[in-house]
Write an enzyme that holds these catalytic residues in place. Structure first.
Site, PDB file in Angstrom:
ATOM      1  N   ARG A  98       0.734  -1.307  -0.033  1.00 40.51           N
ATOM      2  CA  ARG A  98      -0.008  -0.068  -0.023  1.00 40.51           C
ATOM      3  C   ARG A  98       0.961   1.173   0.087  1.00 40.51           C
ATOM      4  NH1 ARG A  98      -3.190  -3.643  -0.499  1.00 40.51           N
ATOM      5  NH2 ARG A  98      -5.222  -3.646   0.269  1.00 40.51           N
ATOM      6  N   SER A 142     -10.341   0.025   3.947  1.00 46.76           N
ATOM      7  CA  SER A 142      -9.508  -0.354   5.153  1.00 46.76           C
ATOM      8  C   SER A 142      -8.838   1.293   5.607  1.00 46.76           C
ATOM      9  CB  SER A 142      -8.277  -1.103   4.751  1.00 46.76           C
ATOM     10  OG  SER A 142      -8.720  -2.432   4.476  1.00 46.76           O
ATOM     11  N   GLU A 197      -4.061   3.856   6.579  1.00 43.95           N
ATOM     12  CA  GLU A 197      -3.990   3.444   5.079  1.00 43.95           C
ATOM     13  C   GLU A 197      -4.390   4.740   4.346  1.00 43.95           C
ATOM     14  OE1 GLU A 197      -5.110   2.326   1.476  1.00 43.95           O
ATOM     15  OE2 GLU A 197      -6.137   0.861   2.473  1.00 43.95           O
TER      16      GLU A 197
HETATM   17  N1  EPU Z   1     -10.420  -9.831  10.710  1.00 43.50           N
HETATM   18  C1  EPU Z   1     -11.189 -10.043  12.044  1.00 43.50           C
HETATM   19  N2  EPU Z   1     -12.276  -9.051  12.233  1.00 43.50           N
HETATM   20  C2  EPU Z   1     -12.340  -8.167  11.365  1.00 43.50           C
HETATM   21  C3  EPU Z   1     -11.782  -8.253   9.929  1.00 43.50           C
HETATM   22  C4  EPU Z   1     -10.758  -9.032   9.502  1.00 43.50           C
HETATM   23  O1  EPU Z   1     -10.978 -10.885  12.755  1.00 43.50           O
HETATM   24  O2  EPU Z   1     -13.394  -7.374  11.505  1.00 43.50           O
HETATM   25  C5  EPU Z   1      -9.377 -11.166  10.263  1.00 43.50           C
HETATM   26  C6  EPU Z   1     -10.097 -12.225   9.885  1.00 43.50           C
HETATM   27  O3  EPU Z   1      -9.373 -13.534  10.506  1.00 43.50           O
HETATM   28  C7  EPU Z   1      -9.639 -12.434   8.400  1.00 43.50           C
HETATM   29  C8  EPU Z   1      -8.446 -11.766   8.451  1.00 43.50           C
HETATM   30  O4  EPU Z   1      -8.702 -10.600   9.477  1.00 43.50           O
HETATM   31  O5  EPU Z   1      -9.509 -13.890   8.066  1.00 43.50           O
HETATM   32  C9  EPU Z   1      -8.392 -10.893   7.070  1.00 43.50           C
HETATM   33  O6  EPU Z   1      -9.301 -10.116   6.713  1.00 43.50           O
HETATM   34  P1  EPU Z   1      -9.719  -9.792   5.286  1.00 43.50           P
HETATM   35  O7  EPU Z   1      -9.745 -10.888   4.388  1.00 43.50           O
HETATM   36  O8  EPU Z   1     -11.173  -9.014   5.405  1.00 43.50           O
HETATM   37  O9  EPU Z   1      -8.653  -8.727   4.809  1.00 43.50           O
HETATM   38  P2  EPU Z   1      -7.991  -7.509   5.581  1.00 43.50           P
HETATM   39  O10 EPU Z   1      -6.606  -7.847   5.961  1.00 43.50           O
HETATM   40  O11 EPU Z   1      -8.818  -6.844   6.845  1.00 43.50           O
HETATM   41  C10 EPU Z   1      -6.787  -6.545   3.466  1.00 43.50           C
HETATM   42  C11 EPU Z   1      -6.667  -5.411   2.637  1.00 43.50           C
HETATM   43  C12 EPU Z   1      -8.200  -5.208   1.743  1.00 43.50           C
HETATM   44  C13 EPU Z   1      -8.395  -6.194   0.821  1.00 43.50           C
HETATM   45  C14 EPU Z   1      -8.301  -7.499   1.716  1.00 43.50           C
HETATM   46  C15 EPU Z   1      -8.562  -8.626   0.868  1.00 43.50           C
HETATM   47  C16 EPU Z   1      -5.284  -3.799   3.784  1.00 43.50           C
HETATM   48  C17 EPU Z   1      -5.115  -2.646   4.772  1.00 43.50           C
HETATM   49  N3  EPU Z   1      -6.560  -4.126   3.421  1.00 43.50           N
HETATM   50  O12 EPU Z   1      -7.782  -6.465   4.243  1.00 43.50           O
HETATM   51  O13 EPU Z   1      -8.072  -3.903   1.182  1.00 43.50           O
HETATM   52  O14 EPU Z   1      -9.539  -6.044   0.135  1.00 43.50           O
HETATM   53  O15 EPU Z   1      -7.141  -7.772   2.428  1.00 43.50           O
HETATM   54  O16 EPU Z   1      -7.314  -8.877   0.296  1.00 43.50           O
HETATM   55  O17 EPU Z   1      -4.253  -4.526   3.396  1.00 43.50           O
HETATM   56  C18 EPU Z   1      -8.273  -1.544   1.227  1.00 43.50           C
HETATM   57  O18 EPU Z   1      -6.850  -1.348   1.133  1.00 43.50           O
HETATM   58  O19 EPU Z   1      -8.995  -0.517   1.332  1.00 43.50           O
HETATM   59  C19 EPU Z   1      -8.907  -2.854   1.271  1.00 43.50           C
HETATM   60  C20 EPU Z   1     -10.256  -3.178   1.321  1.00 43.50           C
END
Ligand code: EPU
Length: 337
Positions: A162, A237, A333
């Site tokens: 990012r 995010s 971010e």
């Molecule tokens: N999780 C929780 N609680 C929550 C949210 C997430 O426990 O409320 C845990 C879960 O275990 C889940 C893990 O976090 O399995 C990962 O969650 P998720 O797959 O939703 O992805 P993320 O890490 O929260 C990142 C990116 C997103 C992108 C997704 C999918 C960043 C900052 N964010 O989110 O990007 O869509 O992975 O690849 O790296 C963005 O940048 O705006 C964005 C939405």
């Protein structure tokens, strides 16, 4: 050159923050941008794309230039590949759909990400196992202080998680007018290893997914977890997922045995910020019109009348409480302006 004064940016940022631009104009070509810069005598203008990764915490006392440079074309096709150029003001998701219609693969995992083509390299957008840098070829940008056009290859962009040179040393220095992608005409490389994608494909009985199947799976995941900014203001995010040293992580693992984590290379471990925030009890909490989204704790939302400062205040409380509980400092971010 048509410059308006005191313009509301409320409908030009997905957080729906009612900030105002002292001066505002839109540009539709590089030439029009250069012409505007030549005549503008004030301080360096502020470039706005889709407004989907920004939090305005006050009015912008500068000229805000909205990039509306359109156009998309395959400039070259050769040996299973296509080099595709798109204008910086093109809507990102519409560009993804156009590529799918043209049978071009590479950005289907990045479906439904809000924002513009020109903003995509700035934070090296990424989702579900693919990042912009994986398909990036080059870009053209105009330096705001001189009006000069510069070309940037992949190395020059210094992409990171990012992150890019346009978020670091060149922050606010350029307007990205055109981006060239290196895509595939076939056979395509399918990225379906992300858990949620696998689950959807299995549920749909798809064993040999096409790029369109992947796009549809991503759209389904995003729509189920992330608030639609048309209905609830947000910028995706709000924080980056922190990458912490292995040793620090080992200490956390002892205290929190069910901590979610992924290897991040070079003795680093990535911990989802959404998990940390949820563990601190913020998920679904609301303070006036500022809140932490009920289905994805990493997303802060504006239920209507929240100001940028209200959102920032909530973000600060979240950062402090995660720090207190886990000793991990979350970094935004989103661009806070
Ligand atoms: N999780 C929780 N609680 C929550 C949210 C997430 O426990 O409320 C845990 C879960 O275990 C889940 C893990 O976090 O399995 C990962 O969650 P998720 O797959 O939703 O992805 P993320 O890490 O929260 C990142 C990116 C997103 C992108 C997704 C999918 C960043 C900052 N964010 O989110 O990007 O869509 O992975 O690849 O790296 C963005 O940048 O705006 C964005 C939405």
């Amino acid at each position: 050159m048509d410059i308006q004064e005191n313009v509301s940016l409320r409908h030009l940022n997905t957080f729906g923050i009612d900030a105002r631009a002292q001066y505002y104009t839109e540009i539709h070509s590089s030439a029009e941008l250069q012409e505007t810069l030549r005549h503008w005598k004030g301080s360096t203008p502020f470039v706005l794309g889709g407004g989907s990764n920004i939090l305005f915490t006050g009015d912008v006392g500068r000229l805000v230039i909205r990039n509306r440079i359109k156009g998309r074309e395959a400039v070259r096709r050769q040996a299973g590949k296509a080099w595709v150029a798109a204008g910086g003001g093109e809507n990102w998701h519409e560009f993804v759909l156009w590529c799918l219609d043209e049978g071009l693969g590479g950005i289907e995992n990045l479906s439904l990400i809000p924002g513009t083509v020109g903003a995509a390299p700035i934070q090296n957008i990424g989702a579900y196992g693919v990042e912009l840098r994986d398909v990036f070829h080059s870009l053209e940008a105009i330096e705001l202080s001189t009006g000069m056009e510069h070309a940037f290859g992949r190395e020059a962009c210094q992409f990171g998680y990012r992150d890019s040179v346009f978020k670091g040393p060149f922050r606010g220095h350029y307007c990205i007018t055109r981006v060239v992608f290196e895509l595939t005409t076939g056979p395509h490389q399918i990225h379906s290893s992300y858990g949620a994608i696998k689950e959807i494909l299995a549920a749909r009985g798809i064993t040999d997914p096409t790029i369109r199947d992947i796009s549809e799976a991503v759209i389904a995941i995003r729509s189920s977890k992330l608030p639609n900014p048309v209905q609830i203001g947000n910028a995706g995010s709000f924080f980056k997922n922190p990458e912490i040293p292995q040793q620090q992580f080992d200490g956390l693992l002892e205290r929190f045995p069910d901590i979610v984590h992924y290897p991040a290379g070079e003795g680093l471990v990535k911990v989802p910020a959404g998990w940390l925030i949820e563990q601190c009890g913020w998920k679904g909490q609301r303070f006036g019109d500022a809140g932490c989204y009920e289905k994805q704790a990493l997303v802060l939302v504006n239920y209507g009348q929240a100001s940028g400062k209200d959102i920032l205040q909530l973000a600060q409380k979240i950062v402090d409480s995660v720090d207190e509980k886990f000793g991990v400092r979350l970094m935004p971010e989103v661009n806070v302006v």
